[in-house]
Design a protein around this motif. Structure first.
Motif, PDB file in Angstrom:
ATOM      1  N   ALA A 309      36.195  23.227  45.772  1.00 50.98           N
ATOM      2  CA  ALA A 309      36.579  24.384  44.964  1.00 50.98           C
ATOM      3  C   ALA A 309      35.571  24.756  43.890  1.00 50.98           C
ATOM      4  O   ALA A 309      35.778  25.742  43.179  1.00 50.98           O
ATOM      5  CB  ALA A 309      37.936  24.117  44.318  1.00 50.98           C
ATOM      6  N   LEU A 310      34.481  24.010  43.747  1.00 50.84           N
ATOM      7  CA  LEU A 310      33.532  24.278  42.670  1.00 50.84           C
ATOM      8  C   LEU A 310      32.973  25.704  42.778  1.00 50.84           C
ATOM      9  O   LEU A 310      32.410  26.085  43.804  1.00 50.84           O
ATOM     10  CB  LEU A 310      32.379  23.271  42.707  1.00 50.84           C
ATOM     11  N   GLY A 311      33.165  26.482  41.736  1.00 49.33           N
ATOM     12  CA  GLY A 311      32.602  27.821  41.699  1.00 49.33           C
ATOM     13  C   GLY A 311      33.367  28.881  42.458  1.00 49.33           C
ATOM     14  O   GLY A 311      32.960  30.040  42.492  1.00 49.33           O
ATOM     15  N   GLN A 312      34.491  28.515  43.054  1.00 50.47           N
ATOM     16  CA  GLN A 312      35.244  29.493  43.828  1.00 50.47           C
ATOM     17  C   GLN A 312      35.961  30.483  42.915  1.00 50.47           C
ATOM     18  O   GLN A 312      36.310  30.166  41.776  1.00 50.47           O
ATOM     19  CB  GLN A 312      36.253  28.806  44.736  1.00 50.47           C
ATOM     20  N   GLN A 313      36.166  31.681  43.419  1.00 52.51           N
ATOM     21  CA  GLN A 313      37.003  32.653  42.733  1.00 52.51           C
ATOM     22  C   GLN A 313      38.442  32.391  43.125  1.00 52.51           C
ATOM     23  O   GLN A 313      38.723  32.014  44.268  1.00 52.51           O
ATOM     24  CB  GLN A 313      36.619  34.071  43.141  1.00 52.51           C
ATOM     25  N   THR A 314      39.379  32.535  42.197  1.00 50.20           N
ATOM     26  CA  THR A 314      40.780  32.350  42.532  1.00 50.20           C
ATOM     27  C   THR A 314      41.509  33.689  42.469  1.00 50.20           C
ATOM     28  O   THR A 314      41.176  34.560  41.665  1.00 50.20           O
ATOM     29  CB  THR A 314      41.462  31.343  41.599  1.00 50.20           C
ATOM     30  N   VAL A 315      42.495  33.840  43.345  1.00 51.01           N
ATOM     31  CA  VAL A 315      43.259  35.092  43.435  1.00 51.01           C
ATOM     32  C   VAL A 315      44.724  34.757  43.663  1.00 51.01           C
ATOM     33  O   VAL A 315      45.078  33.641  44.045  1.00 51.01           O
ATOM     34  CB  VAL A 315      42.747  35.986  44.579  1.00 51.01           C
TER      35      VAL A 315
END
Length: 386
Positions: A309-315
C-alpha cells in the motif's frame, strides 16, 4: 459555460495517466487572486454585462498540463482553451450554447482550433446522460433561458446566476494546476488549486473581468464518456486475474481499470489502475487503495497487489441506485486535502465506461473574458489566445 463536464473529460476518467507520462492533470479556470479581487456584482447589470460578452463569444476557460522527464524537469506543456458563445434563438430570452476549443503544444507550436470532426482528429466523443429512460446520447445542445438575473438550463435541473468581478490592476496570481479557475479548495469534481510562482509577473489590464456562475442543481446528474475512432481512448474492466468483466465487480473484490489511448503529441500509452480493498475500513471511510500498473494483465495486477500500500491513493467505493432507468453505478469518491469529487463506473450498451456524478446542490464555476485569460496565460508563460 453551463456544461463544464465536457471540458473535464480527462479528469472524469479517474485514470492516473500521469503515472505513465508524468502529466500534471488540471481542471479549468484561473487565478486565485481573482476570487478576492473585489466584490462580485450580482444583479441585472451583471446579467447584462455577462450577456454582452457571452453573445460576442468573449467568455473563456483554459487549463494546462506539464510533462516532466525522470529528473522532474518540465520538457513540454500542453494548454487547452474553450470559448463559449450564447446564440439567440427565435424565442425571446432563449439561447443555445456554442463552444470552440483550442490547443497548443509548447515549447514550439501555436494555438490551433480543434475541429470536432472525426476524420480530422481520429476520434468521436460521445457523452451519455442518465434519464428515466436510461442512458441517452447527449445531443450536445444546451439551451439557456434568461429571466433577467439568472438562466434556467434545460435538461439539467439547474439554474445559473452570473456575477462579475472587475480585475483591473490586480496582480495575476499563478496557480497549480495551471488554469483560469480562481477557486480553492475544490468543489464537485475539481482538484484543489494552490498558488504557484509566475513565469512572468503580470497585472490585469483595464476591461479584464471574472465571471462567477452560481449553479443551483435540484437533482443528481450522471454522465458517461466514450470514444470511438482510430485514436480513441478505450477502457477495460477486469477482475484480479485480468479477465474482462461484463458487469461491475462484486463488493470487496480486487479489480482493474485499464486505459489505452494517445497523448496530445499523438504518442500511444496504456496504463492500469488496480483497486485493492482496504482491510478493516470503517463505514464511510476510504475502503479501497488504487495502485498503478502498466496494464490490466494478470501479471501486472499481481505485481501491483504484492507491492503493498505504500504511496497508494485511497478512495471510497460504493454502489448507488440512481433511481433512473433502474441503473446502479459504482461511485468513486476521491478526497485530497479535505476536498472531494465523485467519478462513476458503469456499463452502457454492453460497454464499460467511466464518467462523473454531479450531486444536487450549489456549485460555483468560473470563466473569464479574453483580456483576463491573456493576462493569466502570459503570467504562466503561455502564449496569448488567437
Amino acid at each position: 459555460m453551463f456544461t463544464k463536464r465536457k471540458f473535464r473529460r480527462t479528469a472524469e476518467l479517474g485514470i492516473a495517466v500521469s503515472a505513465v507520462l508524468a502529466i500534471t492533470l488540471v481542471g479549468c479556470g484561473g487565478s486565485k487572486s481573482s476570487a478576492s479581487a473585489g466584490a462580485a456584482i450580482v444583479n441585472s447589470s451583471a446579467m447584462s454585462a455577462f450577456l454582452a460578452d457571452a453573445k460576442a463569444g468573449n467568455t473563456w476557460e483554459w487549463s494546462a498540463n506539464q510533462m516532466m522527464n525522470a529528473s522532474a524537469v518540465v520538457v513540454s506543456t500542453s494548454a487547452f482553451a474553450r470559448k463559449s458563445t450564447l446564440v439567440p434563438t427565435a424565442t425571446a430570452d432563449t439561447y443555445t450554447v456554442s463552444k470552440a476549443s483550442y490547443s497548443i503544444n509548447l515549447p514550439s507550436g501555436a494555438w490551433a482550433l480543434q475541429a470536432n470532426v472525426p476524420a480530422a482528429s481520429g476520434v468521436t466523443d460521445t457523452i451519455y446522460n442518465l434519464t428515466a429512460a436510461g442512458w441517452v446520447v447527449d445531443s450536445g445542445v444546451t439551451t439557456a433561458v434568461s429571466n433577467g438575473t439568472s438562466f434556467s438550463i434545460t435538461g439539467q435541473s439547474t439554474t445559473m446566476t452570473p456575477s462579475t468581478t472587475d480585475l483591473f490592476g490586480k496582480p495575476v496570481v499563478c496557480t497549480s494546476p495551471m488554469s483560469s479557475d480562481p477557486v480553492g479548495p475544490a468543489t464537485n469534481n475539481r482538484p484543489a488549486i494552490t498558488s504557484a510562482t509566475c513565469a512572468v509577473p503580470t497585472s490585469y489590464p483595464a476591461g479584464a473581468v471574472l465571471y462567477t456562475q452560481t449553479n443551483v442543481q435540484s437533482a443528481d446528474l450522471y454522465y458517461l464518456w466514450s470514444q470511438t475512432g482510430v485514436k480513441a481512448t478505450t477502457q477495460t474492466l477486469t477482475d484480479s486475474a485480468g479477465i474482462a468483466l461484463t458487469a461491475l465487480p462484486a463488493a470487496g473484490a480486487t479489480f482493474c481499470v485499464g486505459t489505452a489511448g494517445f497523448d496530445t503529441a499523438g504518442i500511444a500509452y496504456s496504463s492500469g489502475q488496480v483497486y485493492v480493498p482496504i482491510a478493516g475500513a470503517v463505514a464511510g471511510a476510504d475502503n479501497y487503495g488504487v495502485r498503478y500498473a502498466p496494464s490490466c494483465a494478470a501479471a501486472d495486477i499481481t505485481a501491483a497487489v504484492n507491492a503493498g500500500a505504500l504511496g497508494q491513493q485511497t478512495v471510497l467505493l460504493a454502489y448507488k441506485a440512481t433511481g433512473l432507468g433502474g441503473v446502479t453505478v459504482l461511485t468513486q469518491k476521491t478526497t485530497q486535502v479535505g476536498n472531494s469529487w465523485t467519478y462513476i463506473l458503469a456499463f452502457n450498451a454492453a460497454k464499460f465506461m467511466t464518467g462523473s456524478m454531479q450531486a444536487a446542490g450549489t456549485n460555483i464555476w468560473y470563466e473569464v473574458n479574453k483580456l483576463a485569460a491573456n493576462a493569466q496565460l502570459t503570467a504562466h508563460g503561455i502564449p496569448v489566445l488567437p
